[in-house]
Design an enzyme around this catalytic site. Structure first.
Site, short mmCIF file in Angstrom:
data_model
loop_
_atom_site.label_atom_id
_atom_site.label_comp_id
_atom_site.label_asym_id
_atom_site.label_seq_id
_atom_site.Cartn_x
_atom_site.Cartn_y
_atom_site.Cartn_z
N ARG A 149 1.01 -1.50 0.05
CA ARG A 149 0.05 -0.08 0.03
C ARG A 149 0.91 1.27 0.05
O ARG A 149 0.44 2.06 -0.65
CB ARG A 149 -0.92 0.07 1.33
CG ARG A 149 -1.54 1.31 1.28
CD ARG A 149 -2.92 1.23 2.23
NE ARG A 149 -2.85 0.61 3.40
CZ ARG A 149 -2.04 0.66 4.58
NH1 ARG A 149 -1.63 1.96 4.59
NH2 ARG A 149 -2.34 -0.16 5.66
N TYR A 175 -15.87 16.88 -15.27
CA TYR A 175 -16.41 15.39 -15.17
C TYR A 175 -17.43 15.72 -14.25
O TYR A 175 -17.42 16.06 -13.11
CB TYR A 175 -15.52 14.43 -15.07
CG TYR A 175 -15.77 13.22 -14.63
CD1 TYR A 175 -16.65 12.54 -15.47
CD2 TYR A 175 -15.52 12.35 -13.42
CE1 TYR A 175 -17.33 11.15 -15.22
CE2 TYR A 175 -16.01 11.22 -13.24
CZ TYR A 175 -17.07 10.54 -14.09
OH TYR A 175 -17.65 9.14 -13.73
N ASP A 224 -6.93 18.83 -14.05
CA ASP A 224 -7.13 17.49 -14.45
C ASP A 224 -6.85 17.39 -16.07
O ASP A 224 -7.38 17.89 -17.04
CB ASP A 224 -8.60 17.28 -14.22
CG ASP A 224 -9.07 15.77 -14.72
OD1 ASP A 224 -8.34 15.11 -15.61
OD2 ASP A 224 -10.07 15.34 -14.06
O1 P1T Z 1 -13.51 6.83 -14.17
P1 P1T Z 1 -12.20 7.43 -13.18
O2 P1T Z 1 -11.03 6.85 -13.40
O3 P1T Z 1 -12.40 7.53 -11.65
O4 P1T Z 1 -11.91 8.96 -13.39
C1 P1T Z 1 -12.78 10.08 -13.17
C2 P1T Z 1 -12.52 10.78 -14.27
C3 P1T Z 1 -11.79 12.01 -13.88
N1 P1T Z 1 -11.49 13.02 -14.77
C4 P1T Z 1 -12.09 13.14 -15.98
C5 P1T Z 1 -11.77 14.32 -16.93
C6 P1T Z 1 -12.84 12.42 -16.44
O5 P1T Z 1 -13.13 12.18 -17.80
C7 P1T Z 1 -13.15 11.11 -15.62
C8 P1T Z 1 -13.79 10.09 -15.73
N2 P1T Z 1 -14.70 10.11 -17.15
C9 P1T Z 1 -15.65 9.29 -17.69
C10 P1T Z 1 -15.95 8.05 -17.06
C11 P1T Z 1 -16.30 9.90 -18.70
O6 P1T Z 1 -16.88 8.99 -19.50
O7 P1T Z 1 -16.43 10.92 -19.03
#
Ligand code: P1T
Length: 398
Positions: free
Chosen positions: A63, A115, A187
């Site tokens: 971890r 997102y 991001d």
């Molecule tokens: O799904 P995850 O790995 O937890 O990521 C989240 C996330 C964070 N930032 C952005 C810009 C993202 O697009 C996403 C996840 N987005 C999708 C699952 C989607 O279909 O837009």
């Protein structure tokens, strides 16, 4: 581990010396000193032997650190040009672990188009813990300045945004935040470090859903955070271990393997999407094409300045609203109707009903996440096959 190609374990000046194609294949991944294995071994051990009590060698417990994960962390850090990389079990885990640096009473200024899951985290998880978020349209720089209070502790943005593909000027946002000594986190999921490196524009940290372009094969859910800020790195390293939202070594290996083709994939995603966006713009069934690589995009010039390519995401507003969108999405045969993006295969989705359903209706309207909006993730299939598929599905709208 020895570094036979003289690549440092994590980014920094390496990005200047080595091209991103070379870093993607070698950074953090020297041949294994124990066996000579050229591909990074998947070390599944949960724990590591110690020679004296309380005196672990480099690794102690998986971890807190793991050799396969360390290789991935070093590689993505190198790609983003930062010295510290942290891998997580998902993009959301990376975001949430970072947000745990905040305290009740602190405030976040976030881009208004993020997102849906990030919005949900800020609105439904952070707010009840006493961390308030102000969502602003960062195209207006004055709206960022106006949103600052004495309690602002973090500026958060995506660019290009999900799903309306707005672009924010990272350098300009960082200038404003730096005057107030507030960190900026970008991001970078939609661009990937191949097309955009936020740290070069002054960002404090970069977050990724590696589920998307970085892995690129839609077979892993993962996340990353990269920073060059030693203090933030110490805090995030602590939280990564304390919260424990870490990826498995097998997932780390898969992401590393995916990264090797990231530069070549991003080039092709951008080329195919540019051509499809041009063709879609001419269709009478399409009210609006949003793609940063089209001169019609409001931030076309910023895209050319800030990005090395416009990427593989296109948003399309169809004539005929929800009915048209439903019919179009159900008619696609090569594009798969599914959430997510950034894989080798093309995907299509309906943000209002799917990825951004957690954003309140009035906010969606304000942001342009309308019922007729569909989002395309252009994959690496044959361009003409993709165009034929889009054309036949547009033909079904009526
Ligand atoms: O799904 P995850 O790995 O937890 O990521 C989240 C996330 C964070 N930032 C952005 C810009 C993202 O697009 C996403 C996840 N987005 C999708 C699952 C989607 O279909 O837009």
């Amino acid at each position: 581990m020895t570094d036979q190609k003289n690549l440092p374990p994590a980014g920094g000046s390496a990005a200047v010396v080595h091209g991103i194609e070379t870093l993607a294949i070698h950074a953090g991944q020297p041949a294994d000193p124990a066996t000579g294995a050229v591909m990074t071994p998947i070390v599944t051990s949960a724990t590591f032997a110690q020679s004296e009590p309380g005196k672990p060698d480099r690794f102690e417990y998986s971890r807190s650190g793991n050799p396969t994960r360390a290789a991935l962390e070093a590689c993505v850090a190198a790609l983003e040009g930062g010295r510290h990389g942290f891998a997580f079990a998902s993009g959301s885990a990376a975001t949430m672990s970072l947000l745990h640096t905040l305290r009740p009473g602190d405030e976040v200024i976030s881009g208004d188009d993020v997102y849906g899951g990030t919005f949900r985290m800020l609105d439904k998880v952070l707010a009840p813990l006493g961390v308030r978020s102000r969502f602003v349209d960062m195209r207006q720089l004055s709206s960022i300045s106006d949103a600052f209070t004495d309690a602002t502790r973090l500026v958060w943005l995506e660019t290009p945004t999900n799903p309306t593909l707005k672009l924010f000027d990272i350098g300009a946002v960082c200038d404003i935040a730096k005057r107030r000594s507030v960190p900026v986190v970008v991001d970078n999921t939609f661009a990937s470090p191949v097309l955009q490196r936020p740290l070069d524009f002054g960002a404090t940290a970069v977050v990724h859903s590696t589920t998307k372009y970085i892995n690129g094969h839609s077979d892993v859910v993962g996340g990353m955070l990269v920073t060059d800020d030693d203090e933030l790195a110490e805090r995030v390293g602590f939280l990564q271990n304390a919260i424990g939202a870490v990826p498995s070594p097998i997932d780390c290996y898969l992401v590393l393997r995916g990264i090797k083709t990231l530069p070549i994939r991003m080039r092709r995603h951008s080329e195919s999407a540019t051509e499809l966006a041009r063709r879609l713009e001419k269709s009478p069934k399409v009210a609006r094409v949003v793609y940063p690589g089209l001169p019609s995009h409001e931030a076309y010039e910023l895209c050319r300045r800030q990005m090395k390519g416009p990427g593989g995401m296109i948003s399309v507003e169809l004539e005929g609203g929800l009915d048209a969108a439903r019919r179009f999405l159900s008619s696609l045969e090569i594009f798969t109707l599914a959430e997510s993006l950034g894989g080798v295969e093309s995907l299509a989705e309906h943000p209002a009903l799917m990825t951004h359903a957690s954003v309140p209706e009035p906010t969606r309207q304000q942001l342009g996440i309308t019922d007729g909006l569909v989002r395309l993730s252009v994959g690496l299939e044959g361009l003409e096959d993709l165009w034929d598929d889009l054309s036949q599905a547009l033909g079904r709208i009526g």
